[in-house]
Design a protein around this motif. Structure first.
Motif, PDB file in Angstrom:
ATOM      1  N   VAL A  50       2.277 -11.749  -9.675  1.00  0.00           N
ATOM      2  CA  VAL A  50       2.574 -11.469  -8.298  1.00  0.00           C
ATOM      3  C   VAL A  50       3.467 -11.300  -8.041  1.00  0.00           C
ATOM      4  O   VAL A  50       5.112 -11.657  -7.666  1.00  0.00           O
ATOM      5  N   PRO A  51       3.857  -9.567  -7.465  1.00  0.00           N
ATOM      6  CA  PRO A  51       5.017  -9.298  -6.648  1.00  0.00           C
ATOM      7  C   PRO A  51       5.832  -9.793  -5.206  1.00  0.00           C
ATOM      8  O   PRO A  51       4.447 -10.600  -4.381  1.00  0.00           O
ATOM      9  N   GLY A  52       6.870 -10.221  -5.201  1.00  0.00           N
ATOM     10  CA  GLY A  52       7.239  -9.828  -4.461  1.00  0.00           C
ATOM     11  C   GLY A  52       8.213  -8.873  -3.239  1.00  0.00           C
ATOM     12  O   GLY A  52       6.801  -8.164  -3.475  1.00  0.00           O
TER      13      GLY A  52
ATOM     14  N   LYS B 193      -1.911 -12.417 -22.734  1.00  0.00           N
ATOM     15  CA  LYS B 193      -2.102 -11.202 -22.133  1.00  0.00           C
ATOM     16  C   LYS B 193      -1.613 -11.082 -20.776  1.00  0.00           C
ATOM     17  O   LYS B 193      -2.138 -12.142 -19.811  1.00  0.00           O
ATOM     18  N   ILE B 194      -1.519  -9.713 -20.049  1.00  0.00           N
ATOM     19  CA  ILE B 194      -0.285 -10.344 -18.600  1.00  0.00           C
ATOM     20  C   ILE B 194      -0.434  -9.354 -18.135  1.00  0.00           C
ATOM     21  O   ILE B 194      -1.075  -7.832 -18.322  1.00  0.00           O
ATOM     22  N   VAL B 195      -2.012  -9.943 -16.829  1.00  0.00           N
ATOM     23  CA  VAL B 195      -2.060  -8.736 -16.054  1.00  0.00           C
ATOM     24  C   VAL B 195      -1.334  -8.960 -13.749  1.00  0.00           C
ATOM     25  O   VAL B 195      -0.479 -10.289 -13.498  1.00  0.00           O
ATOM     26  N   GLY B 196      -1.841  -7.665 -13.195  1.00  0.00           N
ATOM     27  CA  GLY B 196      -0.522  -8.084 -12.002  1.00  0.00           C
ATOM     28  C   GLY B 196      -0.126  -7.132 -11.478  1.00  0.00           C
ATOM     29  O   GLY B 196       0.703  -6.700 -12.634  1.00  0.00           O
ATOM     30  N   PRO B 197      -0.122  -7.523 -10.706  1.00  0.00           N
ATOM     31  CA  PRO B 197       0.594  -5.477 -10.071  1.00  0.00           C
ATOM     32  C   PRO B 197       2.514  -5.864 -10.099  1.00  0.00           C
ATOM     33  O   PRO B 197       2.781  -7.020  -9.942  1.00  0.00           O
ATOM     34  N   GLY B 198       3.631  -4.779 -10.198  1.00  0.00           N
ATOM     35  CA  GLY B 198       4.704  -4.516 -10.055  1.00  0.00           C
ATOM     36  C   GLY B 198       5.506  -3.679  -9.507  1.00  0.00           C
ATOM     37  O   GLY B 198       4.256  -2.766  -9.860  1.00  0.00           O
TER      38      GLY B 198
ATOM     39  N   ALA C 202      -0.059  -0.364 -13.565  1.00  0.00           N
ATOM     40  CA  ALA C 202      -0.593   0.695 -12.182  1.00  0.00           C
ATOM     41  C   ALA C 202       1.167   1.378 -11.375  1.00  0.00           C
ATOM     42  O   ALA C 202       2.019   0.869 -11.884  1.00  0.00           O
ATOM     43  N   GLY C 203       1.109   2.279 -10.685  1.00  0.00           N
ATOM     44  CA  GLY C 203       1.234   3.087 -10.116  1.00  0.00           C
ATOM     45  C   GLY C 203       1.166   2.940  -8.751  1.00  0.00           C
ATOM     46  O   GLY C 203       0.205   2.063  -8.069  1.00  0.00           O
TER      47      GLY C 203
ATOM     48  N   HIS D 209      -9.416  -5.817  -6.103  1.00  0.00           N
ATOM     49  CA  HIS D 209      -8.634  -4.723  -5.492  1.00  0.00           C
ATOM     50  C   HIS D 209      -7.756  -4.098  -6.753  1.00  0.00           C
ATOM     51  O   HIS D 209      -7.051  -3.552  -6.235  1.00  0.00           O
ATOM     52  N   VAL D 210      -7.473  -4.529  -7.319  1.00  0.00           N
ATOM     53  CA  VAL D 210      -6.817  -4.252  -9.022  1.00  0.00           C
ATOM     54  C   VAL D 210      -7.721  -2.469  -9.671  1.00  0.00           C
ATOM     55  O   VAL D 210      -8.067  -3.426  -9.945  1.00  0.00           O
TER      56      VAL D 210
END
Length: 440
Positions: free
Chosen positions: A131-133, A214-219, A240-241, A374-375
């Motif tokens: 989860v990004p900050g 497995k790893i998911v999520g934006p950054g 993800a871009g 929304h991913v």
């Protein structure tokens, strides 16, 4: 200012190609930096995590402090406003209900040769959610990444989030909303680490953090590059871009509404991309004026303005047929169809991460509460990729069963192909069985 051009322009194709090719790639040194971080965490474990977290995020005393206690998640959920909690619960219910319809049932059958065949689907054991900050905090990211995993039956879900978000640096109480979302979604472990070091910890494991499958999520670019480099050791959802939206709108749409939709993507990141295609030149000009008017009052105007001016585009076409053709070439993450016959136009679109039908369906509603994930695939990858779903958290195992008769029916063909490939032991493993099989 954003690019503004028309299919009537003699240099249209070259200008459109520039839109397609603006991949907004990270700097060359990102890969080298990330490789160094991954190597440190792999070799030094918790010591490297602590040092990197102190360097990039916030002071942490010991490895035990990396994990956010369950009591802190409970207090965060109890501490948010009733209105915010109700909104999170509404979003969670709708997201879970949508993904619960994504069923994967196995099958078994016996074919004409007597071979038993089938497939079964089983959940991945463990998943890490990044989860990004940074510029903002995203409780919606928590729900969108965790709930499909839970629906799939993943046993262990681990979340990492930079300390800056945990402290609410992006705004009062925002840290609590992220942690409250984690509690509502059923996250098992939450760690206060971010960046490439978080991806490394999830992939390699340390004394404090067990590795995941497995790893998911934006950054940011460093997170995306870290996921790229650990792929193969663990699975990933994709690279993800920056976020993007394409709005196809006719002259009956409200320019102010469409301008707001464009800026809803632009405010994410200076590298985000917003494009509008219309068959009405006057409407195209009105949208550009409306964008500038909104920018005068938006709190995140600096980010949105940089995105719109550097990566935005306004394209005028002769017909909506041309608009659909261009949309498929762009293959956008988000495609809004603010036109009279949205259903008819959507039926002809082949490449888009998600489609939003009609003038009253802004993409922003799906960022939070519509239900679908929304991913989504960015940077034209919707040509071959899909959004995050339950499918990302299950794996398929195929099943084959032969008896002497059915092996006799299909084995000779397999032996022939094995010999053609020069793999004699393959043929032998079949032949020895056929030679010992009872006659008749």
């Amino acid at each position: 200012m954003p690019q503004s051009f028309s299919t009537f322009d003699p240099d249209f194709e070259s200008r459109f190609q520039r839109v397609l090719e603006s991949r907004r790639s990270p700097a060359d040194d990102v890969g080298r930096t990330v490789a160094g971080i991954l190597a440190r965490v792999h070799d030094e474990g918790d010591d490297a995590l602590l040092d990197l977290t102190r360097q990039f995020d916030a002071p942490i005393d010991t490895a035990a402090d990396l994990r956010i206690p369950d009591e802190r998640l409970e207090s965060a959920l109890a501490g948010i406003s009733p209105e915010t909690r109700a909104a999170l619960e509404t979003a969670a219910e709708r997201i879970e209900a949508f993904h619960a319809r994504e069923t994967f049932e196995g099958f078994r059958y016996t074919d004409a040769a007597g071979v038993g065949l089938g497939a079964r689907y089983t959940p991945i054991d463990s998943v890490g959610v990044y989860v990004p900050g940074g510029r903002a905090a995203y409780p919606s990211t928590v729900l969108m990444n965790v709930l499909p995993a839970r629906v799939a039956g993943v046993q262990r879900v681990v979340m990492t989030v930079p300390e800056a978000v945990h402290q609410g640096a992006a705004g009062e109480g925002i840290g609590d909303v992220v942690l409250a979302a984690a509690r509502l979604a059923g996250v098992d472990e939450v760690y206060r680490i971010g960046g490439a070091q978080a991806i490394a910890a999830l992939a390699f494991g340390t004394d404090t953090i067990s590795p995941v499958d497995k790893i998911v999520g934006p950054g940011n670019a460093y997170v995306a590059e870290a996921k790229r480099q650990v792929f193969g050791r663990v699975g990933i959802d994709g690279i993800a871009g920056p976020s993007e939206v394409l709005v196809i709108a006719d002259g009956d749409s409200d320019p102010s509404w469409i301008a707001a939709d464009l800026l809803a993507q632009a405010e994410h990141d200076p590298m985000a991309r917003s494009i509008v295609i219309t068959d009405d030149p006057a409407f195209a000009e009105a949208v550009q004026r409306a964008v500038e008017a909104h920018l005068e009052v938006l709190p995140r105007a600096e980010i949105a303005r940089a995105s719109w001016h550097d990566h935005g585009a306004v394209i005028t076409v002769a017909t909506m047929d041309e608009a659909v053709d261009l949309a498929d070439r762009i293959a956008p993450e988000h495609l809004e169809l603010a036109v009279a016959n949205a259903e008819g136009l959507a039926a002809r679109v082949r490449h888009a991460g998600a489609i939003f039908l009609g003038r009253y369906t802004p993409e922003a509603v799906s960022d939070y509460v519509a239900g679908p994930n929304h991913v989504l695939p960015t940077d034209r990858t919707a040509r071959f990729a899909s959004g995050l779903s339950v499918a990302d958290f299950v794996k398929r195992t195929t099943i084959v069963r032969c008896d002497p008769l059915s092996l006799g029916n299909i084995g000779p063909a397999a032996m022939t192909l094995a010999e053609e490939e020069g793999l004699s032991a393959h043929a032998l493993s079949i032949r020895v069985r056929l030679m010992s099989a009872p006659e008749g």
